[in-house]
Design a protein around this motif. Structure first.
Motif, PDB file in Angstrom:
ATOM      1  N   PHE A  51     -18.498 -43.108  63.236  1.00 13.49           N
ATOM      2  CA  PHE A  51     -18.916 -43.642  64.530  1.00 13.49           C
ATOM      3  C   PHE A  51     -20.429 -43.780  64.627  1.00 13.49           C
ATOM      4  O   PHE A  51     -20.934 -44.818  65.062  1.00 13.49           O
ATOM      5  N   PHE A  52     -21.165 -42.748  64.214  1.00 14.65           N
ATOM      6  CA  PHE A  52     -22.611 -42.760  64.410  1.00 14.65           C
ATOM      7  C   PHE A  52     -23.390 -43.380  63.243  1.00 14.65           C
ATOM      8  O   PHE A  52     -24.425 -44.000  63.464  1.00 14.65           O
ATOM      9  N   LEU A  53     -22.918 -43.198  62.009  1.00  9.56           N
ATOM     10  CA  LEU A  53     -23.640 -43.706  60.841  1.00  9.56           C
ATOM     11  C   LEU A  53     -22.764 -44.616  59.985  1.00  9.56           C
ATOM     12  O   LEU A  53     -23.029 -44.808  58.802  1.00  9.56           O
ATOM     13  N   GLY A  54     -21.730 -45.170  60.580  1.00 14.35           N
ATOM     14  CA  GLY A  54     -20.758 -45.952  59.833  1.00 14.35           C
ATOM     15  C   GLY A  54     -21.311 -47.185  59.163  1.00 14.35           C
ATOM     16  O   GLY A  54     -20.895 -47.537  58.064  1.00 14.35           O
ATOM     17  N   ALA A  55     -22.258 -47.840  59.781  1.00 11.26           N
ATOM     18  CA  ALA A  55     -22.811 -49.057  59.186  1.00 11.26           C
ATOM     19  C   ALA A  55     -23.517 -48.765  57.871  1.00 11.26           C
ATOM     20  O   ALA A  55     -23.601 -49.635  57.005  1.00 11.26           O
ATOM     21  N   LEU A  56     -23.988 -47.540  57.709  1.00 12.33           N
ATOM     22  CA  LEU A  56     -24.646 -47.159  56.458  1.00 12.33           C
ATOM     23  C   LEU A  56     -23.646 -46.682  55.406  1.00 12.33           C
ATOM     24  O   LEU A  56     -24.027 -46.422  54.271  1.00 12.33           O
ATOM     25  N   GLY A  57     -22.389 -46.514  55.787  1.00 12.66           N
ATOM     26  CA  GLY A  57     -21.356 -46.096  54.844  1.00 12.66           C
ATOM     27  C   GLY A  57     -21.350 -44.609  54.554  1.00 12.66           C
ATOM     28  O   GLY A  57     -20.715 -44.162  53.600  1.00 12.66           O
ATOM     29  N   ILE A  58     -22.022 -43.823  55.370  1.00 13.18           N
ATOM     30  CA  ILE A  58     -22.141 -42.389  55.130  1.00 13.18           C
ATOM     31  C   ILE A  58     -20.766 -41.716  55.122  1.00 13.18           C
ATOM     32  O   ILE A  58     -20.519 -40.813  54.331  1.00 13.18           O
ATOM     33  N   HIS A  59     -19.857 -42.153  55.974  1.00 15.30           N
ATOM     34  CA  HIS A  59     -18.524 -41.554  56.012  1.00 15.30           C
ATOM     35  C   HIS A  59     -17.774 -41.765  54.699  1.00 15.30           C
ATOM     36  O   HIS A  59     -17.021 -40.901  54.263  1.00 15.30           O
ATOM     37  N   ASN A  60     -17.998 -42.897  54.049  1.00 12.10           N
ATOM     38  CA  ASN A  60     -17.351 -43.141  52.760  1.00 12.10           C
ATOM     39  C   ASN A  60     -17.924 -42.238  51.671  1.00 12.10           C
ATOM     40  O   ASN A  60     -17.182 -41.745  50.824  1.00 12.10           O
ATOM     41  N   PHE A  61     -19.234 -42.004  51.705  1.00 13.41           N
ATOM     42  CA  PHE A  61     -19.820 -41.057  50.761  1.00 13.41           C
ATOM     43  C   PHE A  61     -19.236 -39.665  50.998  1.00 13.41           C
ATOM     44  O   PHE A  61     -18.917 -38.947  50.063  1.00 13.41           O
ATOM     45  N   TYR A  62     -19.104 -39.275  52.252  1.00 14.26           N
ATOM     46  CA  TYR A  62     -18.561 -37.967  52.612  1.00 14.26           C
ATOM     47  C   TYR A  62     -17.122 -37.805  52.119  1.00 14.26           C
ATOM     48  O   TYR A  62     -16.746 -36.734  51.639  1.00 14.26           O
ATOM     49  N   LEU A  63     -16.328 -38.870  52.221  1.00 16.89           N
ATOM     50  CA  LEU A  63     -14.929 -38.810  51.789  1.00 16.89           C
ATOM     51  C   LEU A  63     -14.767 -38.973  50.283  1.00 16.89           C
ATOM     52  O   LEU A  63     -13.679 -38.791  49.756  1.00 16.89           O
ATOM     53  N   GLY A  64     -15.827 -39.325  49.588  1.00 20.61           N
ATOM     54  CA  GLY A  64     -15.768 -39.464  48.140  1.00 20.61           C
ATOM     55  C   GLY A  64     -15.576 -40.892  47.656  1.00 20.61           C
ATOM     56  O   GLY A  64     -15.413 -41.120  46.468  1.00 20.61           O
ATOM     57  N   TYR A  65     -15.604 -41.862  48.554  1.00 18.30           N
ATOM     58  CA  TYR A  65     -15.458 -43.268  48.195  1.00 18.30           C
ATOM     59  C   TYR A  65     -16.855 -43.875  48.018  1.00 18.30           C
ATOM     60  O   TYR A  65     -17.330 -44.634  48.865  1.00 18.30           O
ATOM     61  N   THR A  66     -17.509 -43.557  46.902  1.00 17.34           N
ATOM     62  CA  THR A  66     -18.893 -43.981  46.714  1.00 17.34           C
ATOM     63  C   THR A  66     -19.047 -45.489  46.566  1.00 17.34           C
ATOM     64  O   THR A  66     -20.042 -46.046  47.039  1.00 17.34           O
ATOM     65  N   ALA A  67     -18.086 -46.161  45.951  1.00 15.53           N
ATOM     66  CA  ALA A  67     -18.194 -47.616  45.794  1.00 15.53           C
ATOM     67  C   ALA A  67     -18.216 -48.298  47.162  1.00 15.53           C
ATOM     68  O   ALA A  67     -19.056 -49.181  47.415  1.00 15.53           O
ATOM     69  N   LYS A  68     -17.329 -47.883  48.060  1.00 16.26           N
ATOM     70  CA  LYS A  68     -17.320 -48.448  49.417  1.00 16.26           C
ATOM     71  C   LYS A  68     -18.617 -48.120  50.144  1.00 16.26           C
ATOM     72  O   LYS A  68     -19.161 -48.960  50.864  1.00 16.26           O
ATOM     73  N   GLY A  69     -19.093 -46.904  49.974  1.00 15.61           N
ATOM     74  CA  GLY A  69     -20.337 -46.498  50.633  1.00 15.61           C
ATOM     75  C   GLY A  69     -21.520 -47.314  50.173  1.00 15.61           C
ATOM     76  O   GLY A  69     -22.349 -47.737  50.986  1.00 15.61           O
ATOM     77  N   ILE A  70     -21.611 -47.566  48.881  1.00 17.05           N
ATOM     78  CA  ILE A  70     -22.716 -48.366  48.344  1.00 17.05           C
ATOM     79  C   ILE A  70     -22.639 -49.798  48.856  1.00 17.05           C
ATOM     80  O   ILE A  70     -23.657 -50.382  49.245  1.00 17.05           O
ATOM     81  N   ILE A  71     -21.435 -50.356  48.892  1.00 17.39           N
ATOM     82  CA  ILE A  71     -21.269 -51.735  49.392  1.00 17.39           C
ATOM     83  C   ILE A  71     -21.701 -51.818  50.847  1.00 17.39           C
ATOM     84  O   ILE A  71     -22.419 -52.750  51.237  1.00 17.39           O
ATOM     85  N   GLN A  72     -21.278 -50.860  51.676  1.00 15.20           N
ATOM     86  CA  GLN A  72     -21.673 -50.893  53.082  1.00 15.20           C
ATOM     87  C   GLN A  72     -23.174 -50.702  53.249  1.00 15.20           C
ATOM     88  O   GLN A  72     -23.796 -51.335  54.099  1.00 15.20           O
ATOM     89  N   LEU A  73     -23.758 -49.836  52.449  1.00 21.29           N
ATOM     90  CA  LEU A  73     -25.195 -49.608  52.532  1.00 21.29           C
ATOM     91  C   LEU A  73     -25.973 -50.869  52.169  1.00 21.29           C
ATOM     92  O   LEU A  73     -26.917 -51.254  52.865  1.00 21.29           O
TER      93      LEU A  73
END
Length: 69
Positions: free
Chosen positions: A7-29
């Motif tokens: 909710f708060f940092l979703g556009a940066l993909g931080i939640h995906n990094f937290y869940l272990g989905y680094t590829a999704k997190g990097i794409i969102q970042l």
């Protein structure tokens, strides 16, 4: 925690990094860094926020298969 991060940092993909989905997190970042992609990233993060709250699909578990609490 994942829902709050989405909710708060979703556009940066931080939640995906937290869940272990680094590829999704990097794409969102990377999308957020670009001006045009930022709008897409915000919508994507909001949809993932809803999916985490509903525990829908792959968002019921983290990357290691542990259920979200």
């Amino acid at each position: 925690v994942a829902a709050l991060l989405a909710f708060f940092l979703g556009a940066l993909g931080i939640h995906n990094f937290y869940l272990g989905y680094t590829a999704k997190g990097i794409i969102q970042l990377v999308l957020t860094i670009t001006v045009i992609g930022a709008f897409i990233s915000v919508i994507w993060a909001f949809i993932e926020f809803i999916m985490i709250i509903a525990r829908s699909g792959s968002y019921a578990y983290d990357a290691q298969g542990q259920p979200l609490q």
